[in-house]
Scaffold this motif. Structure first.
Motif, PDB file in Angstrom:
ATOM      1  N   ARG A   1      -4.368 -48.009  27.210  1.00 17.36           N
ATOM      2  CA  ARG A   1      -5.264 -47.697  26.097  1.00 17.36           C
ATOM      3  C   ARG A   1      -6.695 -47.496  26.607  1.00 17.36           C
ATOM      4  O   ARG A   1      -7.407 -46.591  26.181  1.00 17.36           O
ATOM      5  CB  ARG A   1      -5.196 -48.810  25.051  1.00 17.36           C
ATOM      6  CG  ARG A   1      -5.897 -48.497  23.764  1.00 17.36           C
ATOM      7  CD  ARG A   1      -5.593 -49.433  22.591  1.00 17.36           C
ATOM      8  NE  ARG A   1      -5.381 -50.835  22.930  1.00 17.36           N
ATOM      9  CZ  ARG A   1      -4.205 -51.470  22.854  1.00 17.36           C
ATOM     10  NH1 ARG A   1      -3.128 -50.823  22.462  1.00 17.36           N
ATOM     11  NH2 ARG A   1      -4.107 -52.749  23.164  1.00 17.36           N
ATOM     12  N   THR A   2      -7.111 -48.332  27.548  1.00 21.30           N
ATOM     13  CA  THR A   2      -8.452 -48.215  28.127  1.00 21.30           C
ATOM     14  C   THR A   2      -8.606 -46.885  28.855  1.00 21.30           C
ATOM     15  O   THR A   2      -9.626 -46.204  28.709  1.00 21.30           O
ATOM     16  CB  THR A   2      -8.713 -49.397  29.092  1.00 21.30           C
ATOM     17  OG1 THR A   2      -8.611 -50.615  28.351  1.00 21.30           O
ATOM     18  CG2 THR A   2     -10.081 -49.302  29.727  1.00 21.30           C
ATOM     19  N   ALA A   3      -7.597 -46.499  29.626  1.00 21.28           N
ATOM     20  CA  ALA A   3      -7.644 -45.223  30.338  1.00 21.28           C
ATOM     21  C   ALA A   3      -7.767 -44.053  29.363  1.00 21.28           C
ATOM     22  O   ALA A   3      -8.563 -43.139  29.583  1.00 21.28           O
ATOM     23  CB  ALA A   3      -6.397 -45.058  31.211  1.00 21.28           C
ATOM     24  N   VAL A   4      -7.009 -44.091  28.284  1.00 23.94           N
ATOM     25  CA  VAL A   4      -7.080 -43.022  27.281  1.00 23.94           C
ATOM     26  C   VAL A   4      -8.487 -42.960  26.678  1.00 23.94           C
ATOM     27  O   VAL A   4      -9.085 -41.884  26.575  1.00 23.94           O
ATOM     28  CB  VAL A   4      -6.003 -43.222  26.181  1.00 23.94           C
ATOM     29  CG1 VAL A   4      -6.225 -42.276  25.012  1.00 23.94           C
ATOM     30  CG2 VAL A   4      -4.606 -43.031  26.774  1.00 23.94           C
ATOM     31  N   ILE A   5      -9.024 -44.104  26.298  1.00 30.08           N
ATOM     32  CA  ILE A   5     -10.359 -44.160  25.691  1.00 30.08           C
ATOM     33  C   ILE A   5     -11.425 -43.667  26.674  1.00 30.08           C
ATOM     34  O   ILE A   5     -12.361 -42.962  26.287  1.00 30.08           O
ATOM     35  CB  ILE A   5     -10.666 -45.583  25.199  1.00 30.08           C
ATOM     36  CG1 ILE A   5      -9.798 -45.899  23.978  1.00 30.08           C
ATOM     37  CG2 ILE A   5     -12.145 -45.770  24.875  1.00 30.08           C
ATOM     38  CD1 ILE A   5      -9.726 -47.365  23.616  1.00 30.08           C
ATOM     39  N   LEU A   6     -11.258 -44.022  27.951  1.00 28.81           N
ATOM     40  CA  LEU A   6     -12.247 -43.625  28.958  1.00 28.81           C
ATOM     41  C   LEU A   6     -11.963 -42.239  29.548  1.00 28.81           C
ATOM     42  O   LEU A   6     -12.679 -41.780  30.442  1.00 28.81           O
ATOM     43  CB  LEU A   6     -12.309 -44.675  30.071  1.00 28.81           C
ATOM     44  CG  LEU A   6     -12.793 -46.063  29.633  1.00 28.81           C
ATOM     45  CD1 LEU A   6     -12.790 -47.032  30.810  1.00 28.81           C
ATOM     46  CD2 LEU A   6     -14.168 -46.006  28.988  1.00 28.81           C
ATOM     47  N   GLY A   7     -10.933 -41.576  29.035  1.00 27.38           N
ATOM     48  CA  GLY A   7     -10.642 -40.197  29.437  1.00 27.38           C
ATOM     49  C   GLY A   7     -10.233 -40.041  30.883  1.00 27.38           C
ATOM     50  O   GLY A   7     -10.645 -39.096  31.556  1.00 27.38           O
ATOM     51  N   THR A   8      -9.411 -40.953  31.363  1.00 24.73           N
ATOM     52  CA  THR A   8      -8.952 -40.889  32.745  1.00 24.73           C
ATOM     53  C   THR A   8      -7.505 -41.365  32.815  1.00 24.73           C
ATOM     54  O   THR A   8      -6.911 -41.710  31.795  1.00 24.73           O
ATOM     55  CB  THR A   8      -9.875 -41.714  33.674  1.00 24.73           C
ATOM     56  OG1 THR A   8      -9.574 -41.400  35.028  1.00 24.73           O
ATOM     57  CG2 THR A   8      -9.771 -43.204  33.424  1.00 24.73           C
ATOM     58  N   SER A   9      -6.958 -41.374  33.999  1.00 28.39           N
ATOM     59  CA  SER A   9      -5.582 -41.845  34.174  1.00 28.39           C
ATOM     60  C   SER A   9      -5.597 -43.318  34.550  1.00 28.39           C
ATOM     61  O   SER A   9      -6.583 -43.831  35.077  1.00 28.39           O
ATOM     62  CB  SER A   9      -4.887 -41.042  35.274  1.00 28.39           C
ATOM     63  OG  SER A   9      -5.491 -41.333  36.524  1.00 28.39           O
ATOM     64  N   VAL A  10      -4.491 -43.980  34.323  1.00 26.97           N
ATOM     65  CA  VAL A  10      -4.336 -45.369  34.745  1.00 26.97           C
ATOM     66  C   VAL A  10      -4.498 -45.458  36.262  1.00 26.97           C
ATOM     67  O   VAL A  10      -5.125 -46.393  36.779  1.00 26.97           O
ATOM     68  CB  VAL A  10      -2.969 -45.933  34.290  1.00 26.97           C
ATOM     69  CG1 VAL A  10      -2.691 -47.279  34.921  1.00 26.97           C
ATOM     70  CG2 VAL A  10      -2.914 -46.037  32.770  1.00 26.97           C
ATOM     71  N   GLU A  11      -3.967 -44.490  36.982  1.00 25.03           N
ATOM     72  CA  GLU A  11      -4.029 -44.493  38.442  1.00 25.03           C
ATOM     73  C   GLU A  11      -5.459 -44.511  38.959  1.00 25.03           C
ATOM     74  O   GLU A  11      -5.720 -45.031  40.054  1.00 25.03           O
ATOM     75  CB  GLU A  11      -3.300 -43.269  39.024  1.00 25.03           C
ATOM     76  CG  GLU A  11      -1.810 -43.249  38.760  1.00 25.03           C
ATOM     77  CD  GLU A  11      -1.454 -42.687  37.384  1.00 25.03           C
ATOM     78  OE1 GLU A  11      -2.281 -41.991  36.761  1.00 25.03           O
ATOM     79  OE2 GLU A  11      -0.340 -42.976  36.927  1.00 25.03           O
TER      80      GLU A  11
END
Length: 126
Positions: free
Chosen positions: A60-70
């Motif tokens: 969810r954090t990655a989506v909000i911050l516009g990046t990938s989990v990786e």
């Protein structure tokens, strides 16, 4: 009383990367916390590696911050514990974040290498 274990260096690395990305986007810890459904204190603990972030919350954090989990993890070949702490320290100050965010945008590899040599020469030995 039992002494709390030090945070795992990967948790520190992931947290520091979250903090750098959040700062780069101009989001406060409170704003990110509200969007992922936790307190700003919890975001502080994630960013220092004091608390681990769950897989679903990291996604969810990655989506909000516009990046990938990786993007929050070190390369597969690993990261030494001291390197994770150095990354956390870099992200802990406004000057450090500015350097970390601007450095990859230097297009000339020779200039990046020169900057790295200057910083290394100016820093006291550990």
């Amino acid at each position: 009383m039992a002494r709390a274990a030090a945070p795992d260096h990967i948790d520190v690395y992931v947290g520091a990367r979250i903090g750098l990305r959040r700062s780069a986007l101009g989001l406060s810890q409170a704003a990110l916390a509200q969007r992922i459904g936790v307190s700003f204190q919890q975001v502080q603990k994630y960013e220092t590696g004091q608390n681990r972030i769950s897989a679903s919350r990291l996604h969810r954090t990655a989506v909000i911050l516009g990046t990938s989990v990786e993007a929050f993890f070190p390369p597969v070949e690993g990261l030494a514990a001291g390197e994770a702490e150095s990354l956390r320290a870099l992200g802990a100050t406004a000057d450090g974040r500015a350097v970390a965010l601007a450095f990859p945008r230097i297009p000339d590899r020779t200039v990046r290498q020169a900057v790295a040599r200057i910083v290394t020469a100016l820093a006291p030995a550990p």
